[in-house]
Design a protein around this motif. Structure first.
Motif, short mmCIF file in Angstrom:
data_model
loop_
_atom_site.label_atom_id
_atom_site.label_comp_id
_atom_site.label_asym_id
_atom_site.label_seq_id
_atom_site.Cartn_x
_atom_site.Cartn_y
_atom_site.Cartn_z
N ILE A 1 0.84 -1.20 0.00
CA ILE A 1 0.00 0.00 0.00
C ILE A 1 0.87 1.25 0.00
O ILE A 1 0.65 2.19 -0.76
N ARG A 2 1.87 1.27 0.83
CA ARG A 2 2.73 2.44 0.91
C ARG A 2 3.56 2.63 -0.36
O ARG A 2 3.83 3.77 -0.76
N LEU A 3 3.92 1.56 -1.00
CA LEU A 3 4.61 1.66 -2.28
C LEU A 3 3.68 2.31 -3.32
O LEU A 3 4.11 3.18 -4.08
N GLY A 4 2.43 1.92 -3.30
CA GLY A 4 1.44 2.54 -4.18
C GLY A 4 1.26 4.01 -3.89
O GLY A 4 1.13 4.83 -4.80
N ILE A 5 1.27 4.36 -2.62
CA ILE A 5 1.14 5.77 -2.24
C ILE A 5 2.34 6.57 -2.74
O ILE A 5 2.19 7.69 -3.22
N LEU A 6 3.53 5.99 -2.62
CA LEU A 6 4.73 6.68 -3.12
C LEU A 6 4.62 6.94 -4.62
O LEU A 6 4.99 8.02 -5.10
N SER A 7 4.09 5.99 -5.36
CA SER A 7 3.93 6.22 -6.80
C SER A 7 2.92 7.33 -7.05
O SER A 7 3.07 8.12 -7.99
N ARG A 8 1.90 7.44 -6.23
CA ARG A 8 0.91 8.53 -6.36
C ARG A 8 1.56 9.89 -6.05
O ARG A 8 1.23 10.89 -6.68
N TYR A 9 2.43 9.92 -5.08
CA TYR A 9 3.15 11.17 -4.81
C TYR A 9 3.90 11.62 -6.06
O TYR A 9 3.88 12.80 -6.43
N LEU A 10 4.56 10.69 -6.72
CA LEU A 10 5.32 11.05 -7.92
C LEU A 10 4.41 11.53 -9.04
O LEU A 10 4.77 12.46 -9.77
N ILE A 11 3.26 10.93 -9.16
CA ILE A 11 2.29 11.40 -10.17
C ILE A 11 1.88 12.83 -9.87
O ILE A 11 1.85 13.69 -10.75
N ARG A 12 1.59 13.12 -8.61
CA ARG A 12 1.20 14.48 -8.21
C ARG A 12 2.34 15.48 -8.42
O ARG A 12 2.12 16.61 -8.84
N ILE A 13 3.55 15.07 -8.13
CA ILE A 13 4.72 15.94 -8.34
C ILE A 13 4.84 16.28 -9.82
O ILE A 13 5.04 17.44 -10.19
N LYS A 14 4.71 15.29 -10.66
CA LYS A 14 4.79 15.51 -12.11
C LYS A 14 3.66 16.43 -12.58
O LYS A 14 3.88 17.32 -13.41
N GLN A 15 2.46 16.25 -12.05
CA GLN A 15 1.35 17.12 -12.42
C GLN A 15 1.62 18.57 -12.05
O GLN A 15 1.35 19.48 -12.84
N GLU A 16 2.16 18.80 -10.86
CA GLU A 16 2.47 20.17 -10.45
C GLU A 16 3.54 20.76 -11.36
O GLU A 16 3.47 21.92 -11.74
N GLN A 17 4.52 19.95 -11.72
CA GLN A 17 5.57 20.41 -12.62
C GLN A 17 4.97 20.81 -13.98
O GLN A 17 5.32 21.84 -14.55
#
Length: 127
Positions: A20-36
């Motif tokens: 679950i936490r690995l999945g959450i980490l991947s979601r963080y990266l998606i959000r970071i890319k979106q902000e960029q």
């Protein structure tokens, strides 16, 4: 994401919690890319305009701050993940995914100062 991460901490099974936490980490990266992408889009959209509105500058600043907050949170989550030693229960593919996420997060963190400099240049051109 922060709340989901905390909720995942209550899962008793180490392997499930790690997945679950690995999945959450991947979601963080998606959000970071979106902000960029938002930042690049806002800057490019207004590149030809002579004057920058206060609202446009606030939007760019907000996106940059949001990305910085997401990077910091993701780095904290990544460190916490590594410290829990839950990698013992991971198979090789999941470990590879973690290393890829780590590399991507490091790349975003390295790009952050250049992106901030680009935002500053955008602000100065706005006069």
């Amino acid at each position: 994401l922060h709340e989901v991460h905390e909720l995942a901490g209550s899962v008793r099974d180490d392997k499930q919690r790690a997945v679950i936490r690995l999945g959450i980490l991947s979601r963080y990266l998606i959000r970071i890319k979106q902000e960029q992408q938002v930042i690049h889009s806002l800057i490019a959209e207004r590149a030809g305009e002579g004057a920058r509105s206060d609202q446009a500058l606030a939007s760019v600043d907000s996106a940059l701050a949001g990305q910085g907050d997401l990077i910091a949170a993701a780095q904290d989550r990544m460190q916490e993940f590594k410290e829990t030693h839950c990698l013992r229960s991971f198979d090789r593919d999941r470990c590879q995914q973690l290393y890829e996420l780590t590399d991507a997060l490091d790349a975003y963190a390295r790009e952050q100062p250049a992106l901030a400099a680009r935002v500053d240049a955008y602000r100065r051109r706005g006069g």
